[in-house]
Design an enzyme around this catalytic site. Structure first.
Site, PDB file in Angstrom:
ATOM      1  N   THR A  56     -75.763 -91.641  -8.249  1.00 57.94           N
ATOM      2  CA  THR A  56     -77.225 -91.708  -8.143  1.00 57.94           C
ATOM      3  C   THR A  56     -77.895 -91.909  -9.503  1.00 57.94           C
ATOM      4  OG1 THR A  56     -77.304 -89.292  -8.259  1.00 57.94           O
ATOM      5  CG2 THR A  56     -77.337 -90.280  -6.062  1.00 57.94           C
TER       6      THR A  56
ATOM      7  N   ASP B  82     -76.092 -95.518 -14.503  1.00 55.87           N
ATOM      8  CA  ASP B  82     -74.840 -96.284 -14.575  1.00 55.87           C
ATOM      9  C   ASP B  82     -74.165 -96.362 -13.216  1.00 55.87           C
ATOM     10  OD1 ASP B  82     -75.468 -96.247 -17.226  1.00 55.87           O
ATOM     11  OD2 ASP B  82     -73.597 -95.338 -17.908  1.00 55.87           O
TER      12      ASP B  82
ATOM     13  N   LEU C  73     -69.427 -81.570  -9.081  1.00 50.85           N
ATOM     14  CA  LEU C  73     -68.408 -81.540 -10.132  1.00 50.85           C
ATOM     15  C   LEU C  73     -67.927 -80.126 -10.444  1.00 50.85           C
ATOM     16  CD1 LEU C  73     -68.059 -84.445 -10.933  1.00 50.85           C
ATOM     17  CD2 LEU C  73     -68.739 -83.875 -13.251  1.00 50.85           C
TER      18      LEU C  73
ATOM     19  N   ALA D 160     -70.629 -88.536 -13.606  1.00 51.80           N
ATOM     20  CA  ALA D 160     -71.542 -87.397 -13.409  1.00 51.80           C
ATOM     21  C   ALA D 160     -71.564 -86.517 -14.649  1.00 51.80           C
ATOM     22  CB  ALA D 160     -71.106 -86.583 -12.197  1.00 51.80           C
TER      23      ALA D 160
ATOM     24  N   SER E 217     -69.002 -90.496 -24.881  1.00 50.71           N
ATOM     25  CA  SER E 217     -70.297 -90.848 -25.466  1.00 50.71           C
ATOM     26  C   SER E 217     -70.245 -90.959 -26.985  1.00 50.71           C
ATOM     27  CB  SER E 217     -71.318 -89.765 -25.085  1.00 50.71           C
ATOM     28  OG  SER E 217     -72.476 -89.881 -25.872  1.00 50.71           O
TER      29      SER E 217
ATOM     30  N   GLU F  99     -72.444 -89.868 -28.713  1.00 48.27           N
ATOM     31  CA  GLU F  99     -72.948 -88.591 -29.226  1.00 48.27           C
ATOM     32  C   GLU F  99     -71.827 -87.768 -29.849  1.00 48.27           C
ATOM     33  OE1 GLU F  99     -76.740 -88.651 -29.334  1.00 48.27           O
ATOM     34  OE2 GLU F  99     -75.995 -86.598 -29.319  1.00 48.27           O
TER      35      GLU F  99
ATOM     36  N   TYR G  94     -74.227 -80.727 -25.483  1.00 48.84           N
ATOM     37  CA  TYR G  94     -73.824 -81.898 -24.687  1.00 48.84           C
ATOM     38  C   TYR G  94     -72.642 -82.611 -25.345  1.00 48.84           C
ATOM     39  CZ  TYR G  94     -73.920 -86.770 -23.081  1.00 48.84           C
ATOM     40  OH  TYR G  94     -73.567 -88.013 -22.614  1.00 48.84           O
TER      41      TYR G  94
ATOM     42  N   ARG H  54     -83.232 -96.335 -16.241  1.00 48.99           N
ATOM     43  CA  ARG H  54     -83.028 -95.211 -17.145  1.00 48.99           C
ATOM     44  C   ARG H  54     -83.932 -94.056 -16.738  1.00 48.99           C
ATOM     45  NH1 ARG H  54     -79.560 -92.536 -20.445  1.00 48.99           N
ATOM     46  NH2 ARG H  54     -79.705 -93.229 -22.609  1.00 48.99           N
TER      47      ARG H  54
HETATM   48  P1  NAP Z   1     -77.719 -90.125 -15.475  1.00 44.00           P
HETATM   49  O1  NAP Z   1     -78.623 -91.215 -15.044  1.00 44.00           O
HETATM   50  O2  NAP Z   1     -78.298 -88.872 -16.041  1.00 44.00           O
HETATM   51  O3  NAP Z   1     -76.795 -89.748 -14.200  1.00 44.00           O
HETATM   52  C1  NAP Z   1     -76.057 -88.566 -14.172  1.00 44.00           C
HETATM   53  C2  NAP Z   1     -75.455 -88.431 -12.785  1.00 44.00           C
HETATM   54  O4  NAP Z   1     -74.676 -87.221 -12.736  1.00 44.00           O
HETATM   55  C3  NAP Z   1     -76.475 -88.337 -11.650  1.00 44.00           C
HETATM   56  O5  NAP Z   1     -76.007 -89.084 -10.555  1.00 44.00           O
HETATM   57  C4  NAP Z   1     -76.467 -86.857 -11.317  1.00 44.00           C
HETATM   58  O6  NAP Z   1     -76.836 -86.581 -10.005  1.00 44.00           O
HETATM   59  C5  NAP Z   1     -74.993 -86.557 -11.518  1.00 44.00           C
HETATM   60  N1  NAP Z   1     -74.700 -85.127 -11.630  1.00 44.00           N
HETATM   61  C6  NAP Z   1     -75.251 -84.233 -12.486  1.00 44.00           C
HETATM   62  N2  NAP Z   1     -74.733 -83.020 -12.279  1.00 44.00           N
HETATM   63  C7  NAP Z   1     -73.835 -83.135 -11.277  1.00 44.00           C
HETATM   64  C8  NAP Z   1     -72.969 -82.229 -10.612  1.00 44.00           C
HETATM   65  N3  NAP Z   1     -72.927 -80.926 -10.934  1.00 44.00           N
HETATM   66  N4  NAP Z   1     -72.162 -82.693  -9.616  1.00 44.00           N
HETATM   67  C9  NAP Z   1     -72.207 -84.005  -9.273  1.00 44.00           C
HETATM   68  N5  NAP Z   1     -73.018 -84.906  -9.852  1.00 44.00           N
HETATM   69  C10 NAP Z   1     -73.812 -84.479 -10.847  1.00 44.00           C
HETATM   70  O7  NAP Z   1     -76.670 -90.657 -16.547  1.00 44.00           O
HETATM   71  P2  NAP Z   1     -76.278 -92.184 -16.930  1.00 44.00           P
HETATM   72  O8  NAP Z   1     -77.197 -92.649 -18.006  1.00 44.00           O
HETATM   73  O9  NAP Z   1     -76.109 -92.974 -15.691  1.00 44.00           O
HETATM   74  O10 NAP Z   1     -74.878 -91.954 -17.637  1.00 44.00           O
HETATM   75  C11 NAP Z   1     -73.675 -91.917 -16.869  1.00 44.00           C
HETATM   76  C12 NAP Z   1     -72.623 -91.138 -17.638  1.00 44.00           C
HETATM   77  O11 NAP Z   1     -72.384 -91.763 -18.892  1.00 44.00           O
HETATM   78  C13 NAP Z   1     -73.007 -89.704 -17.977  1.00 44.00           C
HETATM   79  O12 NAP Z   1     -71.832 -88.933 -17.939  1.00 44.00           O
HETATM   80  C14 NAP Z   1     -73.523 -89.774 -19.406  1.00 44.00           C
HETATM   81  O13 NAP Z   1     -73.370 -88.532 -20.049  1.00 44.00           O
HETATM   82  C15 NAP Z   1     -72.602 -90.846 -19.963  1.00 44.00           C
HETATM   83  N6  NAP Z   1     -73.134 -91.645 -21.054  1.00 44.00           N
HETATM   84  C16 NAP Z   1     -74.337 -92.262 -20.928  1.00 44.00           C
HETATM   85  C17 NAP Z   1     -74.808 -93.066 -21.945  1.00 44.00           C
HETATM   86  C18 NAP Z   1     -76.133 -93.783 -21.829  1.00 44.00           C
HETATM   87  O14 NAP Z   1     -76.633 -94.216 -22.870  1.00 44.00           O
HETATM   88  N7  NAP Z   1     -76.684 -93.928 -20.631  1.00 44.00           N
HETATM   89  C19 NAP Z   1     -74.029 -93.255 -23.103  1.00 44.00           C
HETATM   90  C20 NAP Z   1     -72.789 -92.636 -23.188  1.00 44.00           C
HETATM   91  C21 NAP Z   1     -72.336 -91.837 -22.146  1.00 44.00           C
HETATM   92  P3  NAP Z   1     -78.395 -86.297  -9.599  1.00 44.00           P
HETATM   93  O15 NAP Z   1     -78.970 -87.657  -9.281  1.00 44.00           O
HETATM   94  O16 NAP Z   1     -78.268 -85.412  -8.425  1.00 44.00           O
HETATM   95  O17 NAP Z   1     -79.068 -85.657 -10.789  1.00 44.00           O
HETATM   96  O1  G4F Z   2     -83.071 -91.327 -25.511  1.00 41.30           O
HETATM   97  P1  G4F Z   2     -82.490 -90.082 -26.048  1.00 41.30           P
HETATM   98  O2  G4F Z   2     -82.872 -88.811 -25.378  1.00 41.30           O
HETATM   99  O3  G4F Z   2     -80.914 -90.323 -26.041  1.00 41.30           O
HETATM  100  P2  G4F Z   2     -79.706 -89.641 -26.860  1.00 41.30           P
HETATM  101  O4  G4F Z   2     -80.041 -88.265 -27.284  1.00 41.30           O
HETATM  102  O5  G4F Z   2     -79.282 -90.600 -27.917  1.00 41.30           O
HETATM  103  O6  G4F Z   2     -78.603 -89.526 -25.727  1.00 41.30           O
HETATM  104  C1  G4F Z   2     -78.349 -90.609 -24.833  1.00 41.30           C
HETATM  105  O7  G4F Z   2     -77.357 -91.440 -25.371  1.00 41.30           O
HETATM  106  C2  G4F Z   2     -76.070 -90.819 -25.527  1.00 41.30           C
HETATM  107  C3  G4F Z   2     -75.140 -91.868 -26.147  1.00 41.30           C
HETATM  108  O8  G4F Z   2     -75.215 -91.793 -27.540  1.00 41.30           O
HETATM  109  C4  G4F Z   2     -75.586 -90.361 -24.175  1.00 41.30           C
HETATM  110  F1  G4F Z   2     -74.359 -89.804 -24.295  1.00 41.30           F
HETATM  111  C5  G4F Z   2     -76.556 -89.354 -23.602  1.00 41.30           C
HETATM  112  O9  G4F Z   2     -76.127 -88.970 -22.301  1.00 41.30           O
HETATM  113  C6  G4F Z   2     -77.925 -90.023 -23.491  1.00 41.30           C
HETATM  114  O10 G4F Z   2     -77.826 -91.053 -22.538  1.00 41.30           O
HETATM  115  O11 G4F Z   2     -82.855 -89.921 -27.606  1.00 41.30           O
HETATM  116  C7  G4F Z   2     -82.594 -90.972 -28.527  1.00 41.30           C
HETATM  117  C8  G4F Z   2     -83.217 -90.621 -29.865  1.00 41.30           C
HETATM  118  C9  G4F Z   2     -82.907 -89.195 -30.347  1.00 41.30           C
HETATM  119  O12 G4F Z   2     -82.599 -89.238 -31.719  1.00 41.30           O
HETATM  120  C10 G4F Z   2     -84.214 -88.446 -30.145  1.00 41.30           C
HETATM  121  O13 G4F Z   2     -84.425 -87.383 -31.073  1.00 41.30           O
HETATM  122  O14 G4F Z   2     -84.641 -90.684 -29.704  1.00 41.30           O
HETATM  123  C11 G4F Z   2     -85.206 -89.569 -30.362  1.00 41.30           C
HETATM  124  N1  G4F Z   2     -86.537 -89.305 -29.770  1.00 41.30           N
HETATM  125  C12 G4F Z   2     -87.715 -89.380 -30.459  1.00 41.30           C
HETATM  126  N2  G4F Z   2     -88.703 -89.037 -29.628  1.00 41.30           N
HETATM  127  C13 G4F Z   2     -86.776 -88.909 -28.519  1.00 41.30           C
HETATM  128  C14 G4F Z   2     -88.152 -88.747 -28.428  1.00 41.30           C
HETATM  129  N3  G4F Z   2     -85.962 -88.722 -27.462  1.00 41.30           N
HETATM  130  C15 G4F Z   2     -86.518 -88.349 -26.279  1.00 41.30           C
HETATM  131  N4  G4F Z   2     -85.721 -88.195 -25.204  1.00 41.30           N
HETATM  132  N5  G4F Z   2     -87.876 -88.154 -26.150  1.00 41.30           N
HETATM  133  C16 G4F Z   2     -88.735 -88.340 -27.207  1.00 41.30           C
HETATM  134  O15 G4F Z   2     -89.940 -88.127 -27.073  1.00 41.30           O
END
Ligand code: NAP
Ligand code: G4F
Length: 328
Positions: free
Chosen positions: A10, A13, A61, A83, A127, A129, A151, A186
């Protein structure tokens, strides 16, 4: 027909990966946790027009029994563990929940695969991160990790468990170390979507200012649609491994604002204000990835430029707000 199981279906990704796998003829199953707001649970899948084509399975999970049952019932060829509690800022407020879902939850999925579907190929959503306080100016698979949040620490545990299950039990377990990737799907709390939603509201006269935190943070931002292709490609390779997925370009939050506001003919400086509520206890100041290994071994490369990504996101938010669409 191959069967794929996606946890986190949901999320952003999960939706794009489902779309990709369906287009390749997969039968797609998604693990979903029960929600009191069931009517909005699949809104991202509906936005892509694929909600009716995926099969949702009730589970969590943190509940190993639900994962064991799901593996037995679905008999997946590929398992994508997407997830997580994925919002970094919330991980300081909910460190134990983040550890339980993002860290131990991944171990639960690995256990379920090992016990019930050992020949399935497994993908872990690791990630950038994990690089945190970066130890090298450009991060590769060999760069040492330095997690800076609960995280990132939880993701690091999940990453090493993936490596260990590969080396200990011979699972086809792969870890994709993905840099930030964004899209119109997003979550609204992440900075890019918060910016594009804010720009759309300001352009439509619904608000005047946009409050953000650290404008100097730099990220290597790509498009989620491109990045899910890398996930799939990793599992098609005969040898499981770890891969960095990134664009190789880093820009600041301020730069992202400038691009988004400029697209609608406005200036970021006239609208963006800094609000310390959005600062973090510890920051990751800069991320910049080198995805040379994935480019060479998987033939993967991003198709979407940062400029194209920004335009797509701003336009989608303007459309949503104009037509009062549900996907906020
Ligand atoms: P997202 O939109 O926040 O989606 C997270 C998903 O995990 C949602 O479907 C959520 O379900 C599910 N979830 C949370 N807790 C759960 C639980 N206890 N049991 C089962 N499902 C659960 O994240 P995303 O951006 O698609 O990212 C996908 C994955 O890649 C994540 O693991 C994230 O940490 C990792 N990642 C993301 C990025 C990025 O930039 N997007 C980069 C590196 C790694 P609900 O809809 O019910 O909340
Ligand atoms: O968009 P962000 O919240 O993403 P962040 O922390 O980089 O994490 C995302 O990317 C990771 C991969 O590197 C994933 F693993 C993780 O699950 C997630 O998808 O913040 C990006 C940057 C940060 O440095 C934050 O401090 O933006 C800066 N920022 C500045 N103002 C803000 C804001 N972030 C958020 N969320 N909201 C603000 O108002």
């Amino acid at each position: 027909m191959k069967r794929a199981l996606i946890t986190g279906i949901t999320g952003q990704d999960g939706a794009y990966l489902s779309q990709l796998l369906l287009s390749k003829g997969y039968e797609v199953f998604g693990l979903v946790r029960r929600s009191s707001a069931a009517e909005v649970m699949d809104e991202k899948l509906r936005w892509l027009g694929i909600a009716a084509e995926v099969r949702l399975v009730d589970g969590n999970l943190t509940d190993l029994s639900s994962l064991l049952r799901t593996m037995r019932d679905v008999k997946p060829d590929e398992v994508y563990n997407l997830a997580a509690q994925s919002f970094v800022k919330s991980s300081w407020n909910q460190p134990l929940l983040t550890g339980a879902v993002t860290g131990i939850g991944a171990a639960n999925v690995l256990e379920a695969v090992r016990l019930e579907a050992p020949s399935a190929r497994f993908y872990q959503a690791s990630s950038s991160e994990m690089f945190g306080l970066i130890q090298e100016p450009v991060q590769t698979e060999r760069t040492p990790f330095y997690p800076r949040s609960p995280y990132a620490a939880a993701k690091l545990y999940a990453h090493w468990m993936t490596v260990n299950y590969r080396e200990s039990f011979g699972l086809h377990a792969t870890s994709g170390i993905l840099f930030n990737h964004e899209s119109p799907l997003r979550g609204i709390e992440f900075v890019t979507r918060k910016i594009t939603d804010g720009v759309a509201r300001i352009k439509l006269g619904q608000q005047r200012t946009l409050a953000l935190g650290n404008l100097d943070a730099r990220r290597d931002w790509g498009h989620a649609r491109d990045y899910v292709k890398a996930m799939w490609a990793m599992l098609q390779h005969d040898t499981p491994d770890d891969y960095v997925i990134a664009t190789g370009r880093t820009v600041s939050v301020r730069d992202f604002c400038d691009l988004a506001f400029a697209h609608v003919g406005l200036k970021a400086d006239d609208h963006v204000v800094v609000d310390e509520r959005y600062l973090r206890p510890a920051e990751v100041p800069l991320l910049l990835g080198d995805s040379g290994k994935a480019r060479q071994r998987l033939g993967w490369a991003p198709d979407t430029s940062l400029e194209q990504l920004v335009v797509e996101m701003v336009e989608a938010d303007i459309d949503r707000l104009k037509f009062q669409g549900a996907c906020r």
